[in-house]
Design a protein around this motif. Structure first.
Motif, short mmCIF file in Angstrom:
data_model
loop_
_atom_site.label_atom_id
_atom_site.label_comp_id
_atom_site.label_asym_id
_atom_site.label_seq_id
_atom_site.Cartn_x
_atom_site.Cartn_y
_atom_site.Cartn_z
N SER A 137 -11.47 -8.06 -102.40
CA SER A 137 -12.31 -7.56 -101.30
C SER A 137 -12.96 -6.26 -101.75
O SER A 137 -12.45 -5.58 -102.65
CB SER A 137 -11.44 -7.28 -100.08
OG SER A 137 -12.16 -6.57 -99.10
N ILE A 138 -14.04 -5.91 -101.08
CA ILE A 138 -14.57 -4.56 -101.25
C ILE A 138 -13.47 -3.53 -100.92
O ILE A 138 -13.43 -2.43 -101.49
CB ILE A 138 -15.83 -4.36 -100.36
CG1 ILE A 138 -16.50 -3.03 -100.62
CG2 ILE A 138 -15.51 -4.49 -98.89
CD1 ILE A 138 -17.17 -2.91 -101.95
N ALA A 139 -12.53 -3.95 -100.05
CA ALA A 139 -11.40 -3.08 -99.68
C ALA A 139 -10.45 -2.87 -100.86
O ALA A 139 -9.57 -2.00 -100.81
CB ALA A 139 -10.64 -3.67 -98.49
N TYR A 170 -11.28 2.72 -96.72
CA TYR A 170 -12.05 3.17 -95.54
C TYR A 170 -11.09 3.60 -94.43
O TYR A 170 -9.90 3.25 -94.46
CB TYR A 170 -13.00 2.06 -95.07
CG TYR A 170 -12.34 0.73 -94.81
CD1 TYR A 170 -11.67 0.46 -93.62
CD2 TYR A 170 -12.39 -0.29 -95.76
CE1 TYR A 170 -11.06 -0.77 -93.39
CE2 TYR A 170 -11.79 -1.51 -95.54
CZ TYR A 170 -11.13 -1.74 -94.35
OH TYR A 170 -10.53 -2.95 -94.12
N TYR A 184 -4.00 -2.45 -95.82
CA TYR A 184 -4.82 -3.60 -96.23
C TYR A 184 -5.57 -3.27 -97.53
O TYR A 184 -5.58 -4.08 -98.47
CB TYR A 184 -5.82 -3.99 -95.13
CG TYR A 184 -6.72 -5.13 -95.56
CD1 TYR A 184 -6.20 -6.41 -95.75
CD2 TYR A 184 -8.07 -4.92 -95.82
CE1 TYR A 184 -7.02 -7.47 -96.17
CE2 TYR A 184 -8.90 -5.96 -96.24
CZ TYR A 184 -8.36 -7.22 -96.42
OH TYR A 184 -9.17 -8.26 -96.85
N GLY A 196 -17.75 -8.25 -99.20
CA GLY A 196 -17.80 -7.28 -98.11
C GLY A 196 -17.51 -8.02 -96.81
O GLY A 196 -17.08 -9.18 -96.82
N ALA A 197 -17.76 -7.36 -95.69
CA ALA A 197 -17.38 -7.92 -94.38
C ALA A 197 -18.08 -9.25 -94.11
O ALA A 197 -19.30 -9.36 -94.22
CB ALA A 197 -17.71 -6.93 -93.28
N PHE A 253 -10.98 -13.51 -89.60
CA PHE A 253 -10.32 -12.32 -90.18
C PHE A 253 -10.09 -11.20 -89.14
O PHE A 253 -8.99 -10.67 -89.02
CB PHE A 253 -11.19 -11.81 -91.33
CG PHE A 253 -10.71 -10.55 -91.98
CD1 PHE A 253 -9.75 -10.60 -93.00
CD2 PHE A 253 -11.21 -9.31 -91.61
CE1 PHE A 253 -9.31 -9.43 -93.62
CE2 PHE A 253 -10.77 -8.14 -92.23
CZ PHE A 253 -9.82 -8.21 -93.23
N ARG A 263 -6.87 -9.60 -87.41
CA ARG A 263 -6.58 -8.16 -87.59
C ARG A 263 -6.29 -7.48 -86.24
O ARG A 263 -5.40 -6.66 -86.13
CB ARG A 263 -7.78 -7.48 -88.26
CG ARG A 263 -7.59 -5.99 -88.40
CD ARG A 263 -8.68 -5.35 -89.24
NE ARG A 263 -8.06 -4.53 -90.26
CZ ARG A 263 -8.68 -3.97 -91.28
NH1 ARG A 263 -9.96 -4.15 -91.45
NH2 ARG A 263 -8.03 -3.24 -92.14
C1 8X3 Z 1 -12.32 -7.58 -95.63
C2 8X3 Z 1 -13.53 -6.72 -95.72
O1 8X3 Z 1 -14.39 -4.39 -95.32
O2 8X3 Z 1 -13.31 -5.50 -93.46
O3 8X3 Z 1 -11.62 -7.55 -96.82
O4 8X3 Z 1 -12.00 -4.69 -95.29
S1 8X3 Z 1 -13.27 -5.25 -94.91
#
Ligand code: 8X3
Ligand code: NDP
Length: 233
Positions: free
Chosen positions: A146-148, A153, A159, A190-191, A196, A200
């Motif tokens: 993921s970008i994560a 952030y 996560y 990215g998102a 998802f 969450r």
């Molecule tokens: C899910 C993308 O940016 O919501 O991995 O974490 S984000």
């Protein structure tokens, strides 16, 4: 030539479901797993309508033994073996994962942390380890980062850490498997609007919808096409 086999985790929704359909359409036979069997059966039906042979098995990837036995059972049903003459597993899309909760780490809940780390890190490892014996030179593993996993952030602490671990493990697996000719790739979206954010925010759909307001998020099909691109190189 016979259709190659791909195993996809998290195939009951989102990226996994879209990848299963994309790859079935492109000539793969598919092995599908996640916890929700009914949803997997629905995805399987769509893949079968595209000409794929499909086997489905539901288990929780956090369970080490269930993952080992689930993979072995799927391989048996597909006729995939470790002997030289058997068909092999052409690809693993190691995609299942989730975020649970979002907020300062010092307000984090034990159960949320366990769910993320046990699924995204250990579950991914259990599945990869169980699949490697059925792969051969030319097989490919695609880990869903993921970008994560590249940036952190606000509120994303655990996560993001779990996806940074996927980033590190993808690099490590690539090193460990290169001599066997098994390629390891990582996709870092990215998102994207899937289930998802509903997961969450623990079913709070208003909170989930708010994540995607004010811009055009990616959709699952975008990531399915990225998976397909990687597997076609
Ligand atoms: C899910 C993308 O940016 O919501 O991995 O974490 S984000
Ligand atoms: P979804 O919630 O739509 O899909 C997640 C999938 O993971 C489901 O099929 C779910 O199936 C499966 N899963 C979750 N926990 C387990 C478990 N313990 N055992 C087995 N399967 C499990 O989300 P996405 O499709 O968006 O997410 C797929 C992957 O992409 C995840 O790793 C996520 O972190 C990552 N990602 C998502 C982004 C996004 O913005 N959507 C962006 C970047 C990466 P079931 O509930 O049936 O078990």
């Amino acid at each position: 030539m016979s259709r190659p086999w791909v195993l996809i985790s998290g195939a009951s929704s989102g990226f996994g479901e879209a990848s299963a359909q994309q790859l079935a359409k492109e000539g793969w036979n598919v092995l599908l797993t996640s916890r929700r069997e009914e949803r997997l059966e629905e995805v399987a039906q769509t893949c079968r309508s595209m000409g794929a042979t499909v086997h489905v098995e539901a288990w929780d990837m956090r369970d080490r033994r269930a993952t080992q036995e689930g993979v072995e059972d799927l391989m048996k049903r597909a006729g995939i073996g470790t002997e030289e003459n058997n068909p092999f597993l052409g690809a693993l899309v190691n995609n299942a994962g989730l975020a649970v909760g979002k907020g300062p780490f010092d307000q984090g809940l034990d159960d949320d942390w366990d769910r993320m780390l046990d699924t995204n890190v250990k579950g991914l490892l259990f599945l990869a380890r169980a699949c490697v014996p059925f792969m051969t030179a030319g097989s490919r593993m695609v880990n869903m980062g993921s970008i994560a996993g590249k940036q952190v952030y606000p509120g994303g602490n655990v996560y993001c850490a779990s996806k940074h671990a996927v980033d590190a493990l993808s690099q490590a697996m690539r090193i460990d498997l290169v001599d066997r000719g098994i390629g390891v790739s990582q996709i870092c979206p990215g998102a994207a609007e899937t289930e998802f954010s509903n997961v969450r925010f623990k079913g709070n759909q208003a909170e989930a919808d708010a994540v995607y307001q004010g811009y055009d998020p990616l959709v699952a099909q975008d990531i399915a096409e990225a998976v397909s691109f990687v597997l076609s190189r």
